[in-house]
Design a protein around this motif. Structure first.
Motif, PDB file in Angstrom:
ATOM      1  N   ASP A  66       0.852  -1.195   0.000  1.00 18.76           N
ATOM      2  CA  ASP A  66       0.000   0.000   0.000  1.00 18.76           C
ATOM      3  C   ASP A  66       0.889   1.246   0.000  1.00 18.76           C
ATOM      4  N   LEU A 107       1.528  -6.815  -9.107  1.00 19.79           N
ATOM      5  CA  LEU A 107       2.638  -5.857  -9.242  1.00 19.79           C
ATOM      6  C   LEU A 107       3.348  -5.670  -7.898  1.00 19.79           C
ATOM      7  N   GLU A 132       8.642  -1.135  -8.637  1.00 18.77           N
ATOM      8  CA  GLU A 132       9.123  -0.336  -7.500  1.00 18.77           C
ATOM      9  C   GLU A 132      10.078   0.767  -7.926  1.00 18.77           C
ATOM     10  N   LEU A 135       8.903   4.144  -8.322  1.00 12.57           N
ATOM     11  CA  LEU A 135       8.510   4.851  -7.094  1.00 12.57           C
ATOM     12  C   LEU A 135       9.738   5.319  -6.314  1.00 12.57           C
ATOM     13  N   ILE A 137      12.078   3.172  -5.175  1.00 13.74           N
ATOM     14  CA  ILE A 137      12.512   2.122  -4.240  1.00 13.74           C
ATOM     15  C   ILE A 137      12.862   0.872  -5.058  1.00 13.74           C
ATOM     16  N   MET A 165       5.973  -4.421 -17.303  1.00 13.87           N
ATOM     17  CA  MET A 165       5.089  -5.549 -16.949  1.00 13.87           C
ATOM     18  C   MET A 165       5.151  -6.599 -18.044  1.00 13.87           C
TER      19      MET A 165
HETATM   20  C1  LIG Z   1       6.400  -4.748  -1.427  1.00 16.89           C
HETATM   21  C2  LIG Z   1       7.463  -3.837  -1.982  1.00 16.89           C
HETATM   22  C3  LIG Z   1       8.479  -3.519  -0.921  1.00 16.89           C
HETATM   23  O1  LIG Z   1       8.161  -4.543  -2.983  1.00 16.89           O
HETATM   24  C4  LIG Z   1       6.967  -2.507  -2.492  1.00 16.89           C
HETATM   25  C5  LIG Z   1       5.767  -2.409  -3.372  1.00 16.89           C
HETATM   26  O2  LIG Z   1       4.994  -3.285  -3.641  1.00 16.89           O
HETATM   27  S1  LIG Z   1       5.533  -0.818  -3.977  1.00 16.89           S
HETATM   28  C6  LIG Z   1       4.048  -0.917  -4.927  1.00 16.89           C
HETATM   29  C7  LIG Z   1       4.286  -1.433  -6.295  1.00 16.89           C
HETATM   30  N1  LIG Z   1       3.083  -1.299  -7.086  1.00 16.89           N
HETATM   31  C8  LIG Z   1       2.857  -0.284  -7.916  1.00 16.89           C
HETATM   32  O3  LIG Z   1       3.643   0.616  -8.081  1.00 16.89           O
HETATM   33  C9  LIG Z   1       1.516  -0.301  -8.657  1.00 16.89           C
HETATM   34  C10 LIG Z   1       0.701   0.937  -8.303  1.00 16.89           C
HETATM   35  N2  LIG Z   1      -0.543   0.977  -9.038  1.00 16.89           N
HETATM   36  C11 LIG Z   1      -0.621   1.303 -10.336  1.00 16.89           C
HETATM   37  O4  LIG Z   1       0.357   1.538 -11.002  1.00 16.89           O
HETATM   38  C12 LIG Z   1      -1.989   1.373 -10.935  1.00 16.89           C
HETATM   39  O5  LIG Z   1      -2.925   1.495  -9.885  1.00 16.89           O
HETATM   40  C13 LIG Z   1      -2.351   0.152 -11.807  1.00 16.89           C
HETATM   41  C14 LIG Z   1      -1.484   0.159 -13.088  1.00 16.89           C
HETATM   42  C15 LIG Z   1      -2.158  -1.154 -11.059  1.00 16.89           C
HETATM   43  C16 LIG Z   1      -3.843   0.246 -12.225  1.00 16.89           C
HETATM   44  O6  LIG Z   1      -4.106   1.496 -12.802  1.00 16.89           O
HETATM   45  P1  LIG Z   1      -5.619   1.990 -12.969  1.00 16.89           P
HETATM   46  O7  LIG Z   1      -6.452   0.907 -13.577  1.00 16.89           O
HETATM   47  O8  LIG Z   1      -5.559   3.294 -13.682  1.00 16.89           O
HETATM   48  O9  LIG Z   1      -6.172   2.158 -11.467  1.00 16.89           O
HETATM   49  P2  LIG Z   1      -5.824   3.339 -10.440  1.00 16.89           P
HETATM   50  O10 LIG Z   1      -6.804   4.445 -10.604  1.00 16.89           O
HETATM   51  O11 LIG Z   1      -4.386   3.694 -10.516  1.00 16.89           O
HETATM   52  O12 LIG Z   1      -6.050   2.588  -9.039  1.00 16.89           O
HETATM   53  C17 LIG Z   1      -7.342   2.387  -8.493  1.00 16.89           C
HETATM   54  C18 LIG Z   1      -7.250   2.722  -7.011  1.00 16.89           C
HETATM   55  O13 LIG Z   1      -6.337   1.823  -6.398  1.00 16.89           O
HETATM   56  C19 LIG Z   1      -5.332   2.553  -5.711  1.00 16.89           C
HETATM   57  N3  LIG Z   1      -4.070   1.800  -5.755  1.00 16.89           N
HETATM   58  C20 LIG Z   1      -3.561   1.108  -6.771  1.00 16.89           C
HETATM   59  N4  LIG Z   1      -2.399   0.562  -6.443  1.00 16.89           N
HETATM   60  C21 LIG Z   1      -2.165   0.923  -5.170  1.00 16.89           C
HETATM   61  C22 LIG Z   1      -1.108   0.678  -4.244  1.00 16.89           C
HETATM   62  N5  LIG Z   1      -0.063  -0.122  -4.568  1.00 16.89           N
HETATM   63  N6  LIG Z   1      -1.180   1.222  -3.034  1.00 16.89           N
HETATM   64  C23 LIG Z   1      -2.236   1.992  -2.665  1.00 16.89           C
HETATM   65  N7  LIG Z   1      -3.270   2.248  -3.492  1.00 16.89           N
HETATM   66  C24 LIG Z   1      -3.237   1.740  -4.712  1.00 16.89           C
HETATM   67  C25 LIG Z   1      -5.241   3.857  -6.489  1.00 16.89           C
HETATM   68  O14 LIG Z   1      -4.638   4.851  -5.708  1.00 16.89           O
HETATM   69  C26 LIG Z   1      -6.707   4.114  -6.773  1.00 16.89           C
HETATM   70  O15 LIG Z   1      -7.353   4.588  -5.614  1.00 16.89           O
HETATM   71  P3  LIG Z   1      -7.775   6.161  -5.481  1.00 16.89           P
HETATM   72  O16 LIG Z   1      -6.493   6.903  -5.400  1.00 16.89           O
HETATM   73  O17 LIG Z   1      -8.564   6.471  -6.698  1.00 16.89           O
HETATM   74  O18 LIG Z   1      -8.540   6.205  -4.192  1.00 16.89           O
END
Ligand SMILES: CC(C)(O)CC(=O)SCCNC(=O)CCNC(=O)[C@H](O)C(C)(C)COP(=O)(O)OP(=O)(O)OC[C@H]1O[C@@H](n2cnc3c(N)ncnc32)[C@H](O)[C@@H]1OP(=O)(O)O
Length: 258
Positions: A66, A107, A132, A135, A137, A165
């Motif tokens: 998150d 992801l 990551e 972002l 990281i 991806m």
């Molecule tokens: C575990 C470690 C240490 O390895 C670290 C990690 O895992 S870091 C996280 C890595 N993941 C990402 O960077 C993916 C982040 N998400 C995206 O890039 C996109 O959401 C998507 C490509 C998966 C999908 O895009 P789309 O269809 O356009 O949907 P969104 O509008 O972006 O998302 C909908 C809603 O979900 C929330 N969201 C999505 N991913 C996360 C996340 N990883 N953490 C928190 N929230 C997430 C996004 O913010 C949207 O919510 P709202 O902001 O609209 O309330």
């Protein structure tokens, strides 16, 4: 037990855990990770359960840790709490087989959680990635290690350095997933595979899992010796007698997990 971020069901000796934060694409917040650990503990302790399936939604298995929860952490917060620790690794200490049924995005931490499972069945819309780096990281739940072992250095390095991806077909070609199935059949197929495993000899299934996992931790000669010892141990089970007698008598075996 009441869960808020996951749905927990039992189907034909299979424990089914569905990640359930649809508005956040199943982002892995601390509460979800804790609840996942509790559900795994419960299934591990339940003699009726022989295998576990972990799945998400059609749009996302999990879109990673998150980001909103993580964004404000300092080095000291992360380091002192050993952030990305026990809770996350709980899947890897589960002795019963755990199958990841992945549809949509897997992801970052989502891909890492899927890789902690024993194998991955993917829907044809699945997408895997370690974004990551975008972002600022790097993967922190085993991505650089498990992905590299699964797909080799070239593809892992490209994915980790660029965040690219890969789709289900590429993931299957690369050896990250065992099979790709149509989206509509994913969960039922995963439960069917888990049910097949649950119907086999429990102790022998656990030994088989231990032996395969040893391949990632030991040299070839140590791994083969370990396998040989477990192979010998299967002859101490009632289930080996039953399995072989059933074959000779041309009937289905009834394993008693003894
Ligand atoms: C575990 C470690 C240490 O390895 C670290 C990690 O895992 S870091 C996280 C890595 N993941 C990402 O960077 C993916 C982040 N998400 C995206 O890039 C996109 O959401 C998507 C490509 C998966 C999908 O895009 P789309 O269809 O356009 O949907 P969104 O509008 O972006 O998302 C909908 C809603 O979900 C929330 N969201 C999505 N991913 C996360 C996340 N990883 N953490 C928190 N929230 C997430 C996004 O913010 C949207 O919510 P709202 O902001 O609209 O309330």
């Amino acid at each position: 037990m009441a869960y808020e971020t996951i749905i927990v069901e039992t189907r034909r000796h299979v424990g089914l855990i569905t990640l359930n934060r649809p508005k956040a694409l199943n982002a892995l917040c601390a509460q979800l990770v804790a609840e996942l650990g509790q559900a795994l503990d419960a299934f591990e302790a339940d003699d009726e359960i022989g295998a576990i399936v972990l799945t998400g939604s059609e749009k996302a298995f999990a879109a990673g840790a998150d980001i909103k929860e993580m964004a404000g952490k300092s080095f000291m917060d992360a380091y002192l709490a050993d952030f990305i620790t026990d809770g996350w690794e709980r899947i890897t200490t589960c002795r019963k087989p755990v199958i990841a049924a992945v549809a949509g995005f897997a992801l970052g931490g989502g891909c890492e959680v899927a890789m902690m499972c024993d194998f991955i069945l993917a829907a044809d819309n699945a997408k895997f990635g370690q974004p990551e780096i975008t972002l600022g990281i790097i993967p922190g739940a085993g991505g650089t290690q498990r992905l590299t072992r699964a797909v080799g250095k070239a593809k892992a390095m490209e994915m980790v350095l660029t965040g690219r991806m890969i789709d289900a077909a590429e993931a299957e070609r690369a050896g990250l997933v065992s099979r790709v199935v149509p989206l509509a059949e994913l969960v039922e197929e995963a439960v069917k595979v888990a049910e097949k495993i649950a119907g086999l000899s429990r102790p022998v299934v656990l030994m088989a899992k231990e032996a395969v996992n040893a391949a990632f931790e030991t040299s070839l000669s140590q791994g083969i010796r370990f396998e040989r010892r477990l192979f010998h141990a299967t002859f101490a089970t009632e289930d080996q007698k039953e399995g072989m007698a059933a074959f000779i008598e041309k009937r289905s075996p009834t394993f008693r997990n003894r």
